[in-house]
Design an enzyme around this catalytic site. Sequence first.
Site, PDB file in Angstrom:
ATOM      1  N   LEU A 126       0.838  -1.201   0.000  1.00 34.56           N
ATOM      2  CA  LEU A 126       0.000   0.000   0.000  1.00 34.56           C
ATOM      3  C   LEU A 126       0.873   1.250   0.000  1.00 34.56           C
ATOM      4  CD1 LEU A 126      -2.577   1.736   0.540  1.00 34.56           C
ATOM      5  CD2 LEU A 126      -2.273   1.203   2.968  1.00 34.56           C
ATOM      6  N   ASP A 127       1.633   1.404   1.069  1.00 32.65           N
ATOM      7  CA  ASP A 127       2.521   2.553   1.242  1.00 32.65           C
ATOM      8  C   ASP A 127       3.779   2.021   1.918  1.00 32.65           C
ATOM      9  OD1 ASP A 127       3.775   4.946   1.845  1.00 32.65           O
ATOM     10  OD2 ASP A 127       2.396   5.496   3.450  1.00 32.65           O
ATOM     11  N   PRO A 128       4.762   1.587   1.132  1.00 29.05           N
ATOM     12  CA  PRO A 128       4.952   1.822  -0.307  1.00 29.05           C
ATOM     13  C   PRO A 128       4.230   0.793  -1.192  1.00 29.05           C
ATOM     14  CG  PRO A 128       6.838   0.661   0.581  1.00 29.05           C
ATOM     15  CD  PRO A 128       5.916   0.902   1.749  1.00 29.05           C
TER      16      PRO A 128
END
Length: 449
Positions: A126-128
């Site tokens: 997701l993030d990253p």
Amino acid sequence: MCGKKILVLGSGMVARPCVEYLTGDTKNEVTVACRTLSTAQALISGLPRAQAISLDVSSVADLDSHVAAYDLVISLVPYVYHAAVIKSAIKGKTNVVTTSYISPAVRELEPAVKEAGIVVLNEVGLDPGIDHLYAIKTIDEVHAKGGKVKQFYSYCGGLPAPECAGNPLGFKFSWSPRGALLAQRNSASYLSEGKQVDVSAQDLMSVSKPYFVADGYSFVAYPNRNSVPFREFYNIPEAETVIRGSLRYEGNPEFIQALVNLGWLDADEKDWLKEGMTWAQIQQNAIGAGESSEGALISSIKEICKFSNEAESHRIISGLRWMGLLSSEQAVLRGGNLLDTLCGQLEKLLSYQPGERDLVMLQHKFVIEWSDGKMDTVTSTLELLGDPKGYSAMARSVGVTCGIATQLLLDGHPALNTRGVLAPYKKDICDPIREILEREGIRMVEKVL
């Protein structure tokens, strides 16, 4: 086409959606490895062409022999083990996928990775992960039309849905709290109007500011790690401001700062920490209070924390009381330190209950200058709620993205089959992952403000 053998290391919350996605392809055989066999067995329950094994990733010999037997290994264990997994993969000439940032330890292995002729694909969560896919999309589109990205802001939060966030931290843990709490203790660097700004770990929570993302939410944002290299990674040399950060609900950073000031996020072993101590006695020792009565502790806490006003003082002290940190109840010690002991308590108090759901909120904001001098502000937003009867938003967004990237690599997609250490910072890697992700119902929505 011949079958592909995939080894998944780790059985945390994001593993099941990833494994489910990969077993959707009849060519794949997936093995889930965990130190505890029963955990891996529970994870694959009901999935076709999936098996479970027991494996300790800290055993180099075991790791070497297992990794060599597979076409690809997905490392979903804590990031500190990724380098060891990649070393085994180099020996066994096995491709690797992780959802973590490329660490210096992983980057150091790049020459050996290239020599082994393998791909080590990172940052596909997701993030990253999803953040890269959509940042690159918009930046490329702006550049193709002759525009410049003058400012770039990206904030992401994995949070309880608002109706489930009624606790002093405005936060819940679907995995060990340790990592989430320590992430709020990182130092940070970012670019603001052409200048680099560095924030110490000690000051991180105090620089959080209200940040509007969407109606109905009260978020605050603070910078996350080092945003500076992303000017180069995202190919926006023209950008004067580049900030990547985290979202929390209002009031969370001040509470975390109080826990820091009161010693609760200290991971060093304490020789005075003894079995049989009450929470109040631990707090007394941590801050050097005269005695462990609630009144004495509150006096010391007010002195140390220097709350901005009486309402804030009341809110945080009530929260400490709710957590049991001022009580005469006997504490359950963990790890001989205050951080792990606190984490044990928070796991009991702040885990998701049946029927509750989480929220993933990710937003990019681009300030764009067009060739005629006109300025536009564009947002790109992912608002994803978990399913109380199914997967959490965090598990789905990380696990499915990882599964898609892995399948593209297995299928021989040319952009992903470039030997070396890769991350999705270029259009030819991002586009195919993003297009399939959208078909899975996960997408960021663009809006011109």
